[in-house]
Design a protein around this motif. Structure first.
Motif, short mmCIF file in Angstrom:
data_model
loop_
_atom_site.label_atom_id
_atom_site.label_comp_id
_atom_site.label_asym_id
_atom_site.label_seq_id
_atom_site.Cartn_x
_atom_site.Cartn_y
_atom_site.Cartn_z
N LEU A 36 86.70 -19.47 -81.76
CA LEU A 36 87.26 -20.33 -82.80
C LEU A 36 87.93 -21.51 -82.13
O LEU A 36 88.97 -21.37 -81.47
N TYR A 47 90.00 -24.76 -82.36
CA TYR A 47 90.89 -25.32 -83.39
C TYR A 47 92.03 -26.10 -82.74
O TYR A 47 92.22 -26.10 -81.54
N ALA A 58 91.97 -22.45 -89.15
CA ALA A 58 91.75 -21.37 -88.18
C ALA A 58 92.40 -20.08 -88.65
O ALA A 58 91.82 -18.99 -88.53
N VAL A 64 90.31 -18.55 -91.42
CA VAL A 64 89.06 -17.96 -90.94
C VAL A 64 89.31 -16.60 -90.30
O VAL A 64 88.53 -15.67 -90.48
N THR A 65 90.41 -16.45 -89.55
CA THR A 65 90.70 -15.15 -88.94
C THR A 65 90.96 -14.09 -90.00
O THR A 65 90.80 -12.90 -89.74
N VAL A 85 86.60 -12.02 -81.60
CA VAL A 85 87.03 -13.38 -81.91
C VAL A 85 87.97 -13.90 -80.83
O VAL A 85 89.03 -13.30 -80.57
N PRO A 139 90.23 -17.09 -79.90
CA PRO A 139 90.80 -18.38 -80.27
C PRO A 139 90.78 -19.34 -79.08
O PRO A 139 91.13 -18.97 -77.97
N LEU A 192 86.55 -25.78 -85.66
CA LEU A 192 87.41 -25.91 -86.83
C LEU A 192 88.34 -27.11 -86.65
O LEU A 192 89.49 -27.10 -87.05
#
Length: 356
Positions: free
Chosen positions: A7, A9, A23, A26-27, A37, A39, A94
């Motif tokens: 992700l 962001y 962000a 979305v999580t 996932v 970040p 994102l």
């Protein structure tokens, strides 16, 4: 085997806070049983920090940030495969606004040959620049409101000329916008010459290119587009701001707006919106997702306002709500976007890069 999803962001942009909200949302929607996932945070100063994988949905932005590893900032090698590290399967950008939504990050991911969700370099950059976007819409025969544009140097050298041009070609009120920004950042409404000058001054804080659009009395209708070469459209939604216009505060801070989904439209009007949304998607060579924004006048004339090549996923965002009302809930929407990203990436790998 779970797919490893990055992700991406934050970002060096005036829309940094919007990206954080996206962000976090979305999580809370992604399926942790299917995906690991990771970040990847970009600070507002432009430092990249790849974080440890999340164990589950983050409840706050602070929790999302606390997963930071001790790896060096801006270490691109962390994205690449090595003996002890498998590359990320897909990255979900994102990032809103410049340095994220404008094709710059997309170009980096293309060079790294990593699949990523959403639009490619061309669509992202053309969709970010409202002037280029409008010029392409003209080529596609899409109707839109009249506009005037200029760059900072032109304004500084002959402000009176541009004020006179706006007064000659447009009618009050007008909307003054930075050409390369979204989320209503830096946008002002002007009802006279004095307000126009003040609005341009505000917009120039965020971009060197300014676009001034004719105000129009119309309904604000939005349609979600999803797909690659064969895109599909969501139901239409209507924005009804409780303020003078749908500004940054109304979008992301206080929810001071009404969203009507599905919008009350005649079937023929929706059919024309669908045609125009797909036409805009294709003229920009889009892929993955787009939110197409329209004006529908009292006489049912359809005017395209713009497309957003990276629409937000915050709790107040229209795009996921449109698809939820079309029968595609948020977690499924993310899965489809990841699938579309892999599909597009695999197609690109078929291209010949060596001469026979």
């Amino acid at each position: 085997m779970k797919k490893k999803i990055g992700l991406l962001y934050g970002g060096k942009s005036a829309e940094h806070e919007v990206s954080l909200s996206t962000a976090l949302a979305v999580t809370n929607a992604i399926d942790f049983d299917v995906y690991d996932v990771f970040p990847i945070y970009i600070t507002q100063d432009g430092e990249w920090r790849k974080n440890a994988p999340l164990e589950g949905p983050a409840k706050t932005v602070e929790q999302l940030q606390l997963t930071s590893e001790s790896s060096k900032p801006n270490d691109i090698s962390s994205f690449l495969p090595s003996q002890n590290n498998k590359a990320l399967d897909v990255i979900i950008p994102l990032l809103h606004g410049p340095n994220g939504e404008d094709g710059t990050v997309q170009g980096l991911l293309e060079v790294l040959n990593i699949p990523y969700v959403g639009n490619g370099v061309l669509a992202s950059s053309a969709g970010m620049d409202k002037v280029v976007m409008k010029q392409l819409f003209e080529q596609a025969g899409l109707k839109q409101t009249p506009y005037v544009y200029f760059i900072r140097r032109e304004w500084d050298q002959n402000q009176d000329f541009w004020v006179a041009k706006v007064e000659a070609e447009l009618a009050w009120p007008v909307f003054v916008k930075p050409a390369n920004l979204g989320s209503s950042v830096g946008i002002s409404k002007a009802d006279n010459r004095e307000e126009l000058v003040a609005a341009v001054k505000e917009a120039l804080k965020f971009d060197r290119k300014i676009v001034i659009e004719q105000g129009v009395v119309a309904r604000e209708i939005e349609v979600g587009v999803l797909g690659n070469d064969n895109p599909a459209c969501s139901v239409a939604g209507e924005i009804k701001p409780l303020k003078a216009f749908y500004d940054y505060q109304a979008k992301y801070k206080d929810g001071d707006t009404a969203m009507i989904i599905p919008a009350e439209l005649d079937e023929a009007i929706y059919a024309n919106l669908e045609v125009d949304a797909k036409k805009a998607f294709k003229i920009l060579d889009c892929s993955g997702l787009v939110r197409a924004d329209f004006f529908v006048t009292e006489n049912n004339e359809i005017l395209i306002n713009e497309v957003n090549t990276l629409p937000g996923f915050t709790p107040y965002s229209m795009f996921p709500l449109l698809w939820e009302n079309t029968g595609v809930p948020y977690p499924e929407l993310i899965k489809r976007l990841i699938t579309l990203a892999i599909e597009r990436h695999e197609e690109k790998q078929l291209l010949q890069v060596k001469m026979d």
